[in-house]
Design a protein around this motif. Structure first.
Motif, mmCIF file in Angstrom:
data_model
loop_
_atom_site.group_PDB
_atom_site.id
_atom_site.type_symbol
_atom_site.label_atom_id
_atom_site.label_comp_id
_atom_site.label_asym_id
_atom_site.label_seq_id
_atom_site.Cartn_x
_atom_site.Cartn_y
_atom_site.Cartn_z
ATOM 1 N N LEU A 147 1.009 -1.475 -0.043
ATOM 2 C CA LEU A 147 -0.219 0.345 0.212
ATOM 3 C C LEU A 147 0.996 1.404 -0.282
ATOM 4 N N SER A 148 1.896 1.190 0.810
ATOM 5 C CA SER A 148 2.743 2.462 1.219
ATOM 6 C C SER A 148 3.850 3.023 -0.699
ATOM 7 N N ARG A 149 3.594 1.563 -1.022
ATOM 8 C CA ARG A 149 4.896 1.610 -2.748
ATOM 9 C C ARG A 149 3.618 1.980 -3.603
ATOM 10 N N GLU A 150 1.942 1.183 -3.564
ATOM 11 C CA GLU A 150 1.369 2.232 -4.395
ATOM 12 C C GLU A 150 1.142 3.789 -4.334
ATOM 13 N N ARG A 151 0.788 3.886 -2.687
ATOM 14 C CA ARG A 151 0.634 5.297 -3.008
ATOM 15 C C ARG A 151 1.566 6.038 -3.345
ATOM 16 N N ARG A 152 2.158 5.762 -3.109
ATOM 17 C CA ARG A 152 4.157 6.698 -3.414
ATOM 18 C C ARG A 152 3.900 6.890 -4.954
ATOM 19 N N GLU A 153 4.298 5.635 -5.643
ATOM 20 C CA GLU A 153 3.774 5.578 -7.092
ATOM 21 C C GLU A 153 3.185 6.333 -7.780
#
Length: 385
Positions: A147-153
């Protein structure tokens, strides 16, 4: 500092293993979570090394010191396996920041180590319970990392889109400015050059007048181009201090009379009418209104086939109205003779949340009218006595 933190982490693990061997598993788990905070520096620089160190430390805490007395009690301390929660924290960070392939590898290694340790030191129902807890904790950390990766992307994609939109808007603004400025000047120069070439032998005075108009228009166009180029280069810190002479301010409605005179030199007499309370306008509205009139007069010169037109400027309380009317031949059959001119007008008016109407009149000719909303005037505060 990162390596100092790594060394202190192993000191903390040694204290948990040999300093408090008979403490409860919960105490060891909390100690492991506190100890992993010492690896923040290593985690930022080398997350894979930080994961290896955390796996080694958590395993050491779970297995405990190699004493027979403690080994006989290790099965009863099932909270001991909660030390792997520190591993899950590091694992979530790696999933959030590293590639998917690296994330899959480290998740597999972490689950394998935890499964081997739990399988070797837990039995019966405790084996199933601790295995399920380890699996759920790993899944939760991976989910948070994803979720953190998707939010950053997503944030990066939004920033890229905003940059692309800003670049496109700036390109359109430059295109409008160059079109409105250059098209009008080139139209006048072309007409004056044609007049001069026809009368240079028979009427030298008229030819000199045409050449004078060409020179004046060319100088004004070069000045406008220089102002635009300098504005584009203002991102360079050395531009302001380069020693260039100050540029003329951007044109506005106060320059309409000069624009009308230049249009008259091209063979189209302009009747300028102003109404309402004339007052200073915001720079963007003033420039846009001037460019709209300029482009409309350019279309009159190039397409209307008439010798006169009218420009009406109304300073209303809530909006500025600009109207350009001619009695020429109106729009052509395909309606495309105006090129990007009217498109640029609509873009300018749209950016100011105004309204533009442009089209042939029933009685003949062409009419362009723009309504630009004006901001409310700021009232001066009353003096307190």
């Amino acid at each position: 500092m990162a390596w100092v933190g790594g060394a202190l982490y192993f000191v903390m693990v040694a204290l948990l293993v040999w300093g408090a061997p008979r403490a409860s598993g919960t105490v060891h788990a909390v100690g492991s979570l506190l100890a992993v905070s010492l690896l923040v520096g290593v985690l930022r620089r080398m997350p894979l090394l930080a994961l290896a160190m955390t796996l080694l430390g958590a395993t050491a805490v779970v297995v405990g010191p190699p004493s027979a007395a403690y080994a006989s009690l290790s099965v009863s301390y099932q909270g001991q396996f909660l030390s792997y929660l520190a591993v899950d924290l590091v694992l979530g960070f790696i999933v959030a920041t590293r590639t998917r392939r690296a994330s899959i590898v480290v998740v597999g290694v972490s689950l394998t180590v935890q499964a081997l340790v739990i399988g070797g030191f837990a039995h019966g129902d405790n084996l199933i319970v601790n295995g399920v807890i380890a699996l759920l904790a790993t899944a939760a950390s991976c989910t948070v990392g994803l979720l953190s990766r998707e939010r950053r992307e997503h944030a990066v994609a939004l920033r890229s889109q905003e940059v692309a939109e800003a670049v496109t808007a700036e390109r359109l603004r430059i295109a409008r400015e160059l079109h409105d400025m250059v098209a009008h000047s080139i139209g006048i120069i072309a007409i004056q050059a044609g007049v001069g070439s026809r009368v240079i032998q028979t009427q030298p005075a008229e030819a000199r007048e045409a050449l004078r108009a060409i020179e004046t228009t060319s100088r004004q166009t070069l000045s406008g181009l220089r102002r635009t180029l300098v504005a584009l280069r203002q991102a360079d810190p050395g531009t302001a201090a380069s020693g260039h002479a100050p540029l003329e301010p951007s044109p506005g409605l106060a320059d309409i009379e000069r624009l009308a005179a230049a249009t008259a030199d091209a063979g189209v007499r302009v009747d300028v009418r102003r109404s309402g309370e004339q007052r200073p306008l915001p720079a963007d509205i003033d420039l846009s209104a001037y460019r709209i009139v300029q482009e409309a007069l350019t279309n009159v010169i190039r397409h209307a086939g008439t010798g006169r037109c009218r420009v009406a400027i109304d300073y209303g309380n809530d909006e500025l109205t600009v109207e350009v009317v001619d009695d020429g031949r109106g729009a052509t059959e395909n309606g495309s003779s105006h090129g990007f001119g009217i498109v640029g007008m609509r873009e300018r008016v749209g950016l100011l949340h105004g309204h533009l109407s442009a089209g042939p009149r029933p009685e003949g000719g062409f009419r362009v009218m723009a309504r630009l909303p004006l901001p409310e005037p700021v009232e001066a505060p009353a003096e307190v006595r």
